[in-house]
Design a protein around this motif. Structure first.
Motif, PDB file in Angstrom:
ATOM      1  N   MET A   1       0.845  -1.187   0.000  1.00 30.87           N
ATOM      2  CA  MET A   1       0.000   0.000   0.000  1.00 30.87           C
ATOM      3  C   MET A   1       0.884   1.242   0.000  1.00 30.87           C
ATOM      4  O   MET A   1       1.982   1.238   0.548  1.00 30.87           O
ATOM      5  N   ALA A   2       0.371   2.286  -0.556  1.00 29.55           N
ATOM      6  CA  ALA A   2       1.091   3.550  -0.590  1.00 29.55           C
ATOM      7  C   ALA A   2       1.013   4.223   0.773  1.00 29.55           C
ATOM      8  O   ALA A   2      -0.009   4.163   1.452  1.00 29.55           O
ATOM      9  N   ARG A   3       2.105   4.870   1.145  1.00 28.50           N
ATOM     10  CA  ARG A   3       2.127   5.622   2.400  1.00 28.50           C
ATOM     11  C   ARG A   3       1.279   6.872   2.271  1.00 28.50           C
ATOM     12  O   ARG A   3       1.242   7.507   1.223  1.00 28.50           O
ATOM     13  N   ILE A   4       0.630   7.227   3.353  1.00 28.99           N
ATOM     14  CA  ILE A   4      -0.167   8.448   3.394  1.00 28.99           C
ATOM     15  C   ILE A   4       0.369   9.300   4.530  1.00 28.99           C
ATOM     16  O   ILE A   4       0.348   8.893   5.688  1.00 28.99           O
ATOM     17  N   ASP A   5       0.885  10.474   4.202  1.00 29.88           N
ATOM     18  CA  ASP A   5       1.400  11.375   5.227  1.00 29.88           C
ATOM     19  C   ASP A   5       0.305  12.324   5.677  1.00 29.88           C
ATOM     20  O   ASP A   5      -0.442  12.873   4.860  1.00 29.88           O
ATOM     21  N   ASN A   6       0.197  12.526   6.986  1.00 26.10           N
ATOM     22  CA  ASN A   6      -0.751  13.455   7.593  1.00 26.10           C
ATOM     23  C   ASN A   6      -2.191  13.271   7.101  1.00 26.10           C
ATOM     24  O   ASN A   6      -2.782  14.188   6.537  1.00 26.10           O
ATOM     25  N   PRO A   7      -2.769  12.090   7.300  1.00 22.23           N
ATOM     26  CA  PRO A   7      -4.155  11.909   6.868  1.00 22.23           C
ATOM     27  C   PRO A   7      -5.096  12.798   7.686  1.00 22.23           C
ATOM     28  O   PRO A   7      -4.837  13.098   8.855  1.00 22.23           O
ATOM     29  N   ILE A   8      -6.163  13.241   7.052  1.00 26.22           N
ATOM     30  CA  ILE A   8      -7.171  14.068   7.729  1.00 26.22           C
ATOM     31  C   ILE A   8      -8.113  13.140   8.477  1.00 26.22           C
ATOM     32  O   ILE A   8      -8.622  12.164   7.913  1.00 26.22           O
ATOM     33  N   ILE A   9      -8.352  13.448   9.745  1.00 20.77           N
ATOM     34  CA  ILE A   9      -9.207  12.616  10.589  1.00 20.77           C
ATOM     35  C   ILE A   9     -10.508  13.344  10.843  1.00 20.77           C
ATOM     36  O   ILE A   9     -10.519  14.501  11.274  1.00 20.77           O
ATOM     37  N   GLY A  10     -11.607  12.675  10.559  1.00 23.35           N
ATOM     38  CA  GLY A  10     -12.927  13.241  10.805  1.00 23.35           C
ATOM     39  C   GLY A  10     -13.928  12.139  11.090  1.00 23.35           C
ATOM     40  O   GLY A  10     -13.656  10.953  10.896  1.00 23.35           O
ATOM     41  N   PHE A  11     -15.090  12.531  11.565  1.00 26.33           N
ATOM     42  CA  PHE A  11     -16.174  11.600  11.860  1.00 26.33           C
ATOM     43  C   PHE A  11     -17.406  12.019  11.078  1.00 26.33           C
ATOM     44  O   PHE A  11     -17.620  13.194  10.823  1.00 26.33           O
ATOM     45  N   SER A  12     -18.218  11.039  10.705  1.00 22.48           N
ATOM     46  CA  SER A  12     -19.461  11.326   9.991  1.00 22.48           C
ATOM     47  C   SER A  12     -20.587  10.525  10.637  1.00 22.48           C
ATOM     48  O   SER A  12     -20.343   9.633  11.455  1.00 22.48           O
TER      49      SER A  12
END
Length: 178
Positions: A1-12
Motif C-alpha cells: 500500500m502507498a504511504r499516506i502522510d498526515n491523513p485528515i481525521i474526521g467523523f461522519s
C-alpha cells in the motif's frame, strides 16, 4: 500500500450507524497488549495515567519482577489515594492491518476493584495522536497507511456498568437531611 502522510481525521454520521441511539455510553474498547487480546479497556480523556488492574496483570502471566517500583500515588475521584504496585511497559497494538499502530505503553498497576481491565488515558491517546468521539464510540488515529479506527463496544460498556453497580465497595449511601 502507498504511504499516506498526515491523513485528515474526521467523523461522519456513517461512523455512528452501528450504534444503538440515543446513548451516553463510555468508550470501552479491545486492544492487543503484549501477547493478549484485552477486553474491557476504558478510554478516559480525563485520566493523566494509563492503568492496568492487578487481576488483568495476573491473568496475563506477567512476572512481578517486571514491575518497576513507583511511589507516586493516584488521586481518585473524591480525593482518595491509591498507591500503585509499580509500573510495567507493554507493547499495545490497535487498529486493523494495515491501518494499525503498535506503541509501548507504560501502565501503572493498581490492586483495586474495577469492572475494567485497564484504562487508557491522555498520555497514550496523545502518543497515538488519537481523536476520540464519545458520540461515535470510536477512536481514530493516523497511521502510515491512512486513518486507523478502534470501535467501542456498547455491550461491554453495559456489562461493566452492571458489574460496577454490583461491587460492594462501590455501593455507598449518602444521607442528606434538611
Amino acid at each position: 500500500m502507498a504511504r499516506i502522510d498526515n491523513p485528515i481525521i474526521g467523523f461522519s454520521e456513517e461512523d455512528a450507524l452501528r450504534l444503538h441511539h440515543p446513548h451516553d455510553d463510555a468508550l470501552v474498547v479491545n486492544i492487543r497488549a503484549g501477547d493478549y487480546n484485552m477486553h474491557r479497556v476504558l478510554v478516559d480523556n480525563g485520566s493523566s495515567a494509563d492503568i492496568l488492574y492487578y487481576p488483568a496483570f495476573q491473568q496475563m502471566g506477567i512476572s512481578r519482577e517486571r514491575l518497576v517500583p513507583t511511589n507516586a500515588p493516584l488521586v481518585c475521584f473524591g480525593g482518595t489515594r491509591v498507591y500503585p504496585l509499580g509500573v510495567v511497559t507493554l507493547s499495545v497494538t490497535v487498529g486493523d492491518y494495515p491501518q494499525q499502530i503498535t506503541k509501548d505503553v507504560v501502565f501503572l498497576v493498581v490492586d483495586c476493584s474495577s469492572a475494567y481491565n485497564a484504562i487508557l488515558g491522555r498520555t497514550t491517546l496523545n502518543a497515538w495522536k488519537a481523536i476520540t468521539s464519545t458520540y461515535h464510540l470510536m477512536i481514530k488515529f493516523p497511521t502510515e497507511y491512512g486513518v486507523g479506527k478502534l470501535h467501542g463496544n456498547q455491550v461491554a460498556v453495559r456489562e461493566c456498568y452492571m458489574a460496577m453497580m454490583e461491587m460492594d465497595d462501590h455501593l455507598q449511601t449518602m444521607n442528606i437531611e434538611e
